[in-house]
Design an enzyme around this catalytic site. Structure first.
Site, PDB file in Angstrom:
ATOM      1  N   GLU A 134     -18.051  22.223 -15.721  1.00 55.88           N
ATOM      2  CA  GLU A 134     -18.473  20.820 -16.434  1.00 55.88           C
ATOM      3  C   GLU A 134     -17.740  19.768 -15.742  1.00 55.88           C
ATOM      4  O   GLU A 134     -18.315  18.549 -15.331  1.00 55.88           O
ATOM      5  CB  GLU A 134     -18.200  20.562 -17.870  1.00 55.88           C
ATOM      6  CG  GLU A 134     -19.325  21.610 -18.716  1.00 55.88           C
ATOM      7  CD  GLU A 134     -18.794  21.840 -20.301  1.00 55.88           C
ATOM      8  OE1 GLU A 134     -18.695  20.940 -20.961  1.00 55.88           O
ATOM      9  OE2 GLU A 134     -18.574  23.101 -20.427  1.00 55.88           O
ATOM     10  N   GLN A 188      -7.829  -1.863   3.903  1.00 56.52           N
ATOM     11  CA  GLN A 188      -6.747  -1.139   3.213  1.00 56.52           C
ATOM     12  C   GLN A 188      -7.098  -0.280   2.215  1.00 56.52           C
ATOM     13  O   GLN A 188      -6.649   0.572   1.779  1.00 56.52           O
ATOM     14  CB  GLN A 188      -5.410  -2.057   2.680  1.00 56.52           C
ATOM     15  CG  GLN A 188      -4.304  -1.479   2.207  1.00 56.52           C
ATOM     16  CD  GLN A 188      -3.111  -2.266   1.865  1.00 56.52           C
ATOM     17  OE1 GLN A 188      -2.682  -2.665   2.780  1.00 56.52           O
ATOM     18  NE2 GLN A 188      -2.999  -2.904   0.541  1.00 56.52           N
ATOM     19  N   TYR A 216      -9.924  -6.169  12.270  1.00 57.67           N
ATOM     20  CA  TYR A 216      -9.325  -5.736  11.018  1.00 57.67           C
ATOM     21  C   TYR A 216      -9.301  -7.032   9.903  1.00 57.67           C
ATOM     22  O   TYR A 216      -8.740  -8.249  10.268  1.00 57.67           O
ATOM     23  CB  TYR A 216      -7.902  -5.453  11.359  1.00 57.67           C
ATOM     24  CG  TYR A 216      -6.987  -4.892   9.947  1.00 57.67           C
ATOM     25  CD1 TYR A 216      -7.065  -3.672   9.670  1.00 57.67           C
ATOM     26  CD2 TYR A 216      -6.336  -5.820   9.318  1.00 57.67           C
ATOM     27  CE1 TYR A 216      -6.510  -3.369   8.444  1.00 57.67           C
ATOM     28  CE2 TYR A 216      -5.604  -5.600   8.236  1.00 57.67           C
ATOM     29  CZ  TYR A 216      -5.750  -4.243   7.969  1.00 57.67           C
ATOM     30  OH  TYR A 216      -4.886  -3.810   6.872  1.00 57.67           O
ATOM     31  N   ASN A 263     -15.866  28.182 -23.611  1.00 57.61           N
ATOM     32  CA  ASN A 263     -16.877  27.068 -22.946  1.00 57.61           C
ATOM     33  C   ASN A 263     -16.519  26.968 -21.158  1.00 57.61           C
ATOM     34  O   ASN A 263     -15.174  27.139 -20.968  1.00 57.61           O
ATOM     35  CB  ASN A 263     -16.248  25.658 -23.444  1.00 57.61           C
ATOM     36  CG  ASN A 263     -16.600  25.616 -24.786  1.00 57.61           C
ATOM     37  OD1 ASN A 263     -17.476  25.939 -25.267  1.00 57.61           O
ATOM     38  ND2 ASN A 263     -15.568  24.556 -25.429  1.00 57.61           N
ATOM     39  N   ASN A 283      -2.414  -2.416  13.031  1.00 52.73           N
ATOM     40  CA  ASN A 283      -3.990  -2.072  13.008  1.00 52.73           C
ATOM     41  C   ASN A 283      -4.323  -0.849  13.567  1.00 52.73           C
ATOM     42  O   ASN A 283      -5.295  -0.123  13.072  1.00 52.73           O
ATOM     43  CB  ASN A 283      -4.524  -3.448  13.413  1.00 52.73           C
ATOM     44  CG  ASN A 283      -4.318  -4.623  12.588  1.00 52.73           C
ATOM     45  OD1 ASN A 283      -3.539  -4.611  11.583  1.00 52.73           O
ATOM     46  ND2 ASN A 283      -4.771  -5.775  13.123  1.00 52.73           N
ATOM     47  N   SER A 327       0.821  -1.303  -0.130  1.00 56.09           N
ATOM     48  CA  SER A 327       0.031  -0.075  -0.043  1.00 56.09           C
ATOM     49  C   SER A 327       0.913   1.060  -0.009  1.00 56.09           C
ATOM     50  O   SER A 327       0.345   2.360   0.285  1.00 56.09           O
ATOM     51  CB  SER A 327      -0.929  -0.011   1.295  1.00 56.09           C
ATOM     52  OG  SER A 327      -0.141  -0.143   2.422  1.00 56.09           O
ATOM     53  N   THR A 339     -39.061  27.409 -11.348  1.00 59.92           N
ATOM     54  CA  THR A 339     -39.496  26.016 -10.983  1.00 59.92           C
ATOM     55  C   THR A 339     -39.532  25.306 -12.315  1.00 59.92           C
ATOM     56  O   THR A 339     -40.004  25.939 -13.166  1.00 59.92           O
ATOM     57  CB  THR A 339     -40.679  26.012 -10.170  1.00 59.92           C
ATOM     58  OG1 THR A 339     -41.629  26.436 -11.021  1.00 59.92           O
ATOM     59  CG2 THR A 339     -40.593  26.931  -8.841  1.00 59.92           C
ATOM     60  N   HIS A 340     -39.252  24.025 -12.207  1.00 54.26           N
ATOM     61  CA  HIS A 340     -39.366  23.206 -13.526  1.00 54.26           C
ATOM     62  C   HIS A 340     -38.616  23.924 -14.641  1.00 54.26           C
ATOM     63  O   HIS A 340     -38.796  23.581 -15.751  1.00 54.26           O
ATOM     64  CB  HIS A 340     -40.813  22.913 -13.946  1.00 54.26           C
ATOM     65  CG  HIS A 340     -41.618  22.739 -13.003  1.00 54.26           C
ATOM     66  ND1 HIS A 340     -41.759  21.315 -12.499  1.00 54.26           N
ATOM     67  CD2 HIS A 340     -42.252  23.369 -11.916  1.00 54.26           C
ATOM     68  CE1 HIS A 340     -42.868  21.246 -11.626  1.00 54.26           C
ATOM     69  NE2 HIS A 340     -43.014  22.441 -11.339  1.00 54.26           N
ATOM     70  N   LYS A 392      -8.288   3.744   2.381  1.00 58.68           N
ATOM     71  CA  LYS A 392      -7.478   5.154   1.969  1.00 58.68           C
ATOM     72  C   LYS A 392      -7.693   5.594   0.371  1.00 58.68           C
ATOM     73  O   LYS A 392      -7.806   6.793   0.342  1.00 58.68           O
ATOM     74  CB  LYS A 392      -5.858   4.822   2.159  1.00 58.68           C
ATOM     75  CG  LYS A 392      -5.661   4.662   3.668  1.00 58.68           C
ATOM     76  CD  LYS A 392      -4.224   4.215   3.992  1.00 58.68           C
ATOM     77  CE  LYS A 392      -4.270   2.621   4.072  1.00 58.68           C
ATOM     78  NZ  LYS A 392      -5.246   1.997   4.951  1.00 58.68           N
ATOM     79  N   LYS A 420     -16.400  29.743 -29.923  1.00 59.34           N
ATOM     80  CA  LYS A 420     -16.596  29.106 -28.389  1.00 59.34           C
ATOM     81  C   LYS A 420     -15.799  29.710 -27.515  1.00 59.34           C
ATOM     82  O   LYS A 420     -14.487  29.928 -27.401  1.00 59.34           O
ATOM     83  CB  LYS A 420     -16.405  27.655 -28.607  1.00 59.34           C
ATOM     84  CG  LYS A 420     -17.458  26.881 -29.531  1.00 59.34           C
ATOM     85  CD  LYS A 420     -18.650  26.809 -29.190  1.00 59.34           C
ATOM     86  CE  LYS A 420     -19.019  26.060 -27.807  1.00 59.34           C
ATOM     87  NZ  LYS A 420     -18.893  24.820 -28.144  1.00 59.34           N
ATOM     88  N   SER A 460     -12.448  26.278 -28.341  1.00 60.10           N
ATOM     89  CA  SER A 460     -12.593  24.981 -29.123  1.00 60.10           C
ATOM     90  C   SER A 460     -11.617  25.059 -30.248  1.00 60.10           C
ATOM     91  O   SER A 460     -11.121  25.943 -30.842  1.00 60.10           O
ATOM     92  CB  SER A 460     -13.840  25.084 -29.961  1.00 60.10           C
ATOM     93  OG  SER A 460     -14.027  24.200 -30.930  1.00 60.10           O
TER      94      SER A 460
END
Ligand code: ARG
Length: 467
Positions: A292, A324, A319, A287, A111, A24, A156-157, A327, A285, A279
């Site tokens: 995103e 492990q 344990y 962006n 442990n 690890s 709304t919506h 992490k 463009k 772009s």
């Protein structure tokens, strides 16, 4: 150097594929300072309890201090062939100070050691995230202060609904993020309540450890009450990742909103060039990639939470090596959230609101229709009739390509004799917005009050010992 700590019992070397699979170090190396911190306190306690000699303690401390110094200066590199960070530190220490290094692990297991290290690491990570969240919330407050009077359509919506202000909408996010801050603080405080060190492998130890001493020295309220629970609890990873996943959900909603707002269809804001991309084929463009990516990365943090929940659900006490896997998941959540906060805050700080466009959109959406109905109601018409009458007017306006405020008084009167000159004031957008004086509402005064309240709450929670 890259020898297992547990080699004694085995007559054969471990297959190199198992070694690689089991190791690890590539992800737990980031806890090395916490591992050293835990070892300093553990050895100090062993000395105080007469379990090892004062001379051993001195050598261990000197050795650990030199390791820390060399790590920070770059003179010491972490050996990627070591099984894990605990092995690496102990073996490096023993190479430097001899037998005293071999006494460090008395009354301890990896442990309880790893259970401590992750907590110490996450304590610091959580403090960093909390600071970043504070900066984001303050940035929202600044933008909200500036945009407290910018009337825009509330939705709304995703349909224009009622007038709000830009500041009102931004402060909604500030309140969400304030709760995220609270969740991080709560989870961290619970994590800091109990120290697992001294639980041993699972069943405690025959050595007369002073667990209260190590707990206090390491900044915990007390030692954990059950050694089996101490080594097998990962609730704190789950709670913190849950808090981080919720925060990502909020950042993702805000990102989606920003993406809409900077589109030509809305154009409520302009992002700074430095926080957008172009772009390779379309020269026009600009962006909103940052937002995103935040929206996209949210799924990653949900995945981290799912990994932890599924990892824990079937393992028997205490344990098991499955753990492990905690992490990589929790570290990824920390890294991802931190990266998103680091980028979204300056992006929001540099964004330019376009209040004229907001207002134009608000004027087009009949978002003052409720106010028109309320006008008639206040003049004596039952609300249901007023609602119907206004609905008919909106329908006619849509057909004629007009807004309510463009109707002449005569036209208004053709729908109801209750209409008077003051109707224009009643359906004026700013008036409609400023008239919504209920607590927590969209008015300029309400937004400024929210900004002050949120700032006060940030202040009240600042500098707490758990941060
Ligand atoms: N690398 C291990 C982990 O992260 C450390 C604990 C090892 N304990 C053991 N019994 N093998 O979980």
């Amino acid at each position: 150097m890259a020898e297992q700590l547990w080699k004694g019992r085995f007559s054969k070397a471990v297959d190199s594929r198992v070694n690689d699979f089991n190791s690890s170090i590539r992800f737990d190396a980031r806890m090395i300072e916490q591992d050293i911190q835990g070892s300093i306190v553990h050895s100090e306690m062993l000395g105080r309890q007469g379990i090892i000699s004062a001379q051993d303690v001195e050598q261990i401390h000197a050795g650990l201090a030199s390791i820390l110094k060399d790590l920070r200066s770059g003179a010491l590199e972490i050996d990627p062939a070591a099984e894990d960070v605990h092995t690496f530190v102990e073996q490096t220490l023993t190479a430097r100070v001899g037998d005293a290094g071999k006494r460090l692990h008395t009354g301890r297991s990896r442990n309880d050691q790893v259970a401590l290290d992750i907590r110490l690491y996450l304590r610091q990570a959580s403090a960093g995230l909390q600071q970043q969240l504070r900066e984001l919330i303050e940035t929202l407050c600044c933008q909200a202060e500036q945009g407290a009077g910018y009337v825009m359509p509330g939705y709304t919506h995703l349909q224009r609904a009622q007038p709000v202000t830009f500041g009102h909408q931004l402060m909604a996010y500030a309140w969400m993020l304030l709760r995220d801050l609270g969740r991080l603080r709560d989870a961290t405080a619970r994590m800091d309540a109990e120290c697992p060190l001294g639980s041993g492998a699972l069943a405690g130890t025959t050595y007369p450890l002073d667990r209260f001493y190590t707990a206090a020295e390491l900044g915990f309220d007390a030692p954990c009450g059950n050694s089996i629970d101490g080594v097998s609890d990962r609730d704190f990873c789950i709670e913190l990742t849950g808090a981080m996943a919720t925060c990502m959900m909020h950042l993702s909603r805000l990102s989606e909103e920003i993406i809409l707002w900077c589109s030509w269809e809305f154009k409520f804001i302009e992002l700074d060039d430095a926080f957008t991309t172009g772009s390779s084929i379309m020269p026009q463009k600009k962006n909103p990639d940052v937002t995103e990516l935040i929206r996209g990365k949210t799924g990653r943090v949900y995945g981290d939470l799912n990994t932890l929940l599924v990892m824990m659900k079937g393992i028997p006490l205490a344990y098991d090596k499955d753990m492990q896997e905690d992490k990589e998941a929790v570290f990824d959540a920390v890294d991802t959230l931190s990266l998103c906060l680091k980028t979204i805050t300056p992006m929001l700080a540099t964004m330019t609101p376009l209040p004229d466009n907001m207002r134009r959109a608000a004027a087009k959406g009949f978002i003052n229709a409720t106010d028109c109905a309320d006008y008639l109601t206040k003049k004596g018409m039952p609300f249901r009739d007023a609602y119907k009458c206004t609905g008919t007017m909106v329908g006619a306006c849509i057909d004629a390509g007009k807004t309510l405020e463009e109707l002449t008084l005569e036209e208004f009167r053709s729908y109801s004799p209750l209409f008077d000159e003051d109707i224009y004031e009643a359906i004026d957008l700013t008036r409609c917005c400023e008239g919504r004086t209920s607590y927590g509402g969209p008015t300029k005064a309400s937004v400024l009050r929210q900004v002050a309240d949120v700032r006060q709450k940030l202040k009240e929670t600042g500098g707490h010992s758990h941060e």
